[in-house]
Structure formats: structure tokens, C-alpha cells
Design an enzyme around this catalytic site. Structure first.
Site, mmCIF file in Angstrom:
data_model
loop_
_atom_site.group_PDB
_atom_site.id
_atom_site.type_symbol
_atom_site.label_atom_id
_atom_site.label_comp_id
_atom_site.label_asym_id
_atom_site.label_seq_id
_atom_site.Cartn_x
_atom_site.Cartn_y
_atom_site.Cartn_z
ATOM 1 N N SER A 132 0.841 -1.211 0.000
ATOM 2 C CA SER A 132 0.000 0.000 0.000
ATOM 3 C C SER A 132 0.871 1.254 0.000
ATOM 4 C CB SER A 132 -0.939 -0.008 1.198
ATOM 5 O OG SER A 132 -0.192 0.127 2.393
ATOM 6 N N ARG A 190 0.441 3.579 -3.237
ATOM 7 C CA ARG A 190 -0.192 4.877 -2.989
ATOM 8 C C ARG A 190 0.639 5.995 -3.597
ATOM 9 N NH1 ARG A 190 0.119 4.873 2.000
ATOM 10 N NH2 ARG A 190 -1.869 3.871 2.440
ATOM 11 N N ASN A 205 -0.440 8.044 -7.056
ATOM 12 C CA ASN A 205 -0.651 9.491 -7.041
ATOM 13 C C ASN A 205 0.244 10.207 -8.039
ATOM 14 O OD1 ASN A 205 -2.497 10.869 -4.944
ATOM 15 N ND2 ASN A 205 -1.731 9.044 -3.927
#
Lengths: 153, 261
Positions: B197, B201, B205
Site C-alpha cells: 500500500s 499509494r 498518485n
């Protein structure tokens, strides 16, 4: 999205960066910061202490000033009374001296008076004598009268 | 190289500058490939940042700090406060690690705010056919960070709790010893989800940010400033937040590794 050897290379780079930060960046900065914190704390404490000391010193100065004022007043008072005392003493002395002088003068006057009285007596006697002599020369009868007169004087 | 269609333009921008470690030449070769663009930019940025930090640290004075020292100290204090709040224990590693992550990730993200064509054009002058300038938009970069953090989590788990402690936790938490297969599975998923994660993440992004900048770059030039401006301003927030989140979660994960369940 293909994982490849870049991953390993970047992990090694990351580890090197972490170690560098751990060894050469973080400790000196933290040390400087905590030193400064301590310095500031010390400075604040010192300024507080200084403030307290200032208040104490001011109090002390006021005390000293009051004390010295009191001492000065005391000294002035003493000086006054001493001056008065001296003045009084002087007057007293002068009075005594004057009285003394007056007494002496009176004694002298008296002595002179007596002296004069005696001289006068003698002179009067002599005068009377000479007068008597003249009278006797004129009138031997009157010799008795002269003796009587001398006795009486 | 003339780029004609939008598709080609986008494809070109998403192509890494790969280096074949077997053939020792430009070009991809399965696993044994280096992404020269990712590594080059990230290392240059890291070295610049650490050099500045080192300069500040070497001249660090407890008296009145200079501008550089002041700036670095603000960062250091910021990170230290965060670590103090969420990590209860003593560790010489966590705070410097967090600082490294925050600064490095922020700088790598920051490349995203440069015009999308700037660095690839410069690279082309030097004869490099492809160049993806944003290291954190490369999964290799984000996974390199998160796997390193993951290894640290594992290391600290064993260091603090010992093999017995970790074993006990894995077998008996959260459902008691009789559900141990389930417990182990849950724990493995929980632990493995952390690096995945973390990495995805950040990657997601930044990749999305980069892609949208590329898309903005293919719309007519006279309207680009509206969308581009909005997205760039929004992105200032995104890159900072992503760097912060990566750092914060690293601190949290490591403090979890230090504490028993």
C-alpha cells in the site's frame, strides 16, 4: 509497470542515504538544537535571577539612602546642639570673666579709695598741723588745742 | 524523432530510459535492467539534499543559526515532533529515516511540477531517446522505499519481541491459539499489505499526476494554462501530502513493530 534491478539499486541508494542522515546530518543538528534550548533556558533563568537581584538592590539602595539620611540628620542635630552648647559655654565663661573683672575692679577701686582716704587723712593732718603750727606760732596758748585736735583725728 | 500522434507522444513520455545490465547497452532486458532516468534523478536529488543538510549540520551552532541551518532545523524539528508523538521508545534510526524519506520523496515528487517536456528535451540534446523524469512515478522507486521500510519493520519486530514474541503474536493474535492458521494468514496479509500500500499509494498518485500533466500537454497550447494551472496548484498539495503520508506511515509502522499487540 515492470519491476527490475532498479528496485535493488534504489534500495541500496536509500540505505546509503538513511545511514548518511543517521550518522552525519541528524546528530549534529539535534545537538545544536538541544544546546540552544539549554542556552535559552539558562538565559531566561539568568534574566529572572537578574530581575530579582535588581529588585533586591533597589530595596537595598533605598535602605542605605534612608539610613544615610537619618545619620545625616543625626549629625546635623548633634552639631546644632554642640554649637548651642559651645555658645552657652562661651557666654558663661564671658560672664564669669566679666564678673571676675568687675570684682577685681571693685577691689582695686576700694583699695584706691582707702589709699586715697589715708593719703587725704595724712594730708589733712599735715595741713591741720601746718595750720596749727601757724596758729601756735601766733598763739602758744592754742598749743593744747592742737594736741587735742590731733588726738581726735 | 518526430512525434506525430497524441498516442505516440504519451507512449514516448511513459517510456523509461532503460539500461540492459547484461548487454551493457541502452534497452530493456527483463529483470536485469536499470532505469537510468529514475536512478539518475533520484540520486542527484538525494545527493543535493544531503549535501545541503550536511553543510548545515557541519556548521550547526547553538548560537544564532544562519538561514540554511534555520531551514534545516525547521524540518528536523517538524520530523522530530512527529516521531515523538507517535513513537514511544528510543531509536536512533526512526527520526533520521523519516527525515530522509520526507525530503527525498518530496524532492522526487517535486520534479512532477516541472514542465513535462523540459527534462526529456534536455535529455534528448544529450542523445537519450527516452526520459521519465519523475522517479516516484516509477514503481521500482516506490517499492524500493517501501520494501526497505518493510525489511526494517520485520527486523525491529524480531529485534524487540524476539522470535518467540513474534511467533506468539502470529499464532495467537487476534483469535486465540485454536485459530492459528487463520491468525498467521491474517498477520501475513497485514504485514505484506504495508509495503504494497505504501508503494502503490505514492506511485499511483504521482503516476496519475504525471499522466494528467502529459494529457494537459496535448491539448491546444492557448487553453493549457487553465487546466494546467489548476492541476499544478493542486499538485503542490498532492506532492507534499504524499511525501508526508509516506513518512508518517513509516513512523507508525515502525512504532507498531516496537509495540506488542
Amino acid at each position: 509497470m515492470d519491476l527490475n534491478a532498479t528496485l535493488i539499486g534504489q534500495m541500496l541508494t536509500f540505505v546509503v542515504f538513511i545511514l548518511f542522515t543517521m550518522k552525519y546530518v541528524w546528530p549534529p543538528l539535534i545537538k545544536a538544537m538541544s544546546d540552544r534550548e539549554k542556552k535559552i533556558a539558562d538565559g531566561l533563568a539568568a534574566s529572572q535571577r537578574g530581575e530579582r537581584e535588581l529588585i533586591l538592590a533597589q530595596q537595598k539602595a533605598i535602605d542605605i539612602l534612608q539610613e544615610s539620611k537619618a545619620t545625616a540628620a543625626n549629625i546635623i542635630h548633634q552639631a546644632h546642639s554642640r554649637a548651642e552648647h559651645l555658645c552657652e559655654e562661651g557666654k558663661q565663661q564671658a560672664k564669669q570673666q566679666a564678673e571676675h573683672l568687675i570684682a577685681q575692679a571693685q577691689i582695686q577701686i576700694e583699695q584706691q579709695f582707702h589709699e586715697t582716704q589715708r593719703v587725704l587723712k595724712n594730708q589733712i593732718a599735715e595741713l591741720a598741723l601746718s595750720m596749727a603750727e601757724k596758729i601756735v606760732q601766733q598763739n602758744l596758748d592754742q598749743h593744747q588745742l592742737l594736741n587735742k585736735l590731733v588726738e581726735e583725728l | 524523432m518526430q512525434l506525430q500522434t497524441s498516442g505516440e507522444y504519451i507512449q514516448h513520455h511513459l517510456h523509461q530510459l532503460a539500461f540492459d545490465l547484461h548487454g551493457m547497452a541502452l534497452g530493456a532486458n527483463g529483470f536485469w535492467t536499470f532505469h537510468l532516468d529514475t536512478m539518475g534523478i533520484s540520486i542527484v536529488l538525494g545527493v543535493i539534499a544531503l549535501t545541503l543538510f550536511r553543510l548545515a549540520a557541519r556548521k550547526a551552532t547553538s548560537g544564532t543559526p544562519g538561514k540554511l541551518q534555520n531551514f534545516v532545523e525547521i524540518l528536523v524539528e517538524f520530523v522530530q515532533n512527529l516521531v515523538k508523538e507517535s513513537f514511544h521508545g528510543k531509536s536512533k534510526l526512526i527520526a533520521p529515516l523519516a527525515l530522509t524519506i520526507f525530503v527525498w520523496v518530496f524532492l522526487m515528487n517535486f520534479i512532477d511540477l516541472l514542465p513535462v517536456d523540459l527534462i526529456p528535451r534536455i535529455a534528448r540534446i544529450f542523445g537519450l531517446p527516452y526520459f521519465r523524469a519523475v522517479p516516484t512515478a516509477d514503481v521500482n522507486m516506490t517499492f524500493a522505499l517501501s520494501i526497505t521500510v518493510f525489511l526494517l519493520i520485520v527486523f525491529y519486530n524480531f529485534k524487540i519481541k524476539g522470535i518467540k514474541g513474534v511467533g506468539k503474536e502470529m499464532f495467537t493474535f487476534p483469535f486465540g491459539i485454536w485459530f492459528f492458521p487463520f491468525n498467521i494468514l491474517l498477520r501475513l496479509i497485514e504485514e505484506l499489505s504495508k509495503p504494497i500500500s505504501l508503494a502503490l499509494r505514492l506511485f499511483g498518485n504521482l503516476f496519475a499526476g504525471e499522466l494528467i500533466f502529459i494529457l494537459i500537454a496535448i491539448i491546444p497550447w492557448w487553453i493549457q494554462w487553465t487546466v494546467g494551472g489548476i492541476w499544478a496548484i493542486f499538485h503542490i498539495l498532492i506532492i507534499t501530502i504524499q511525501a508526508f503520508i509516506f513518512m508518517m506511515l513509516t513512523i507508525v509502522y515502525l512504532s507498531m513493530a516496537h509495540e506488542s499487540h
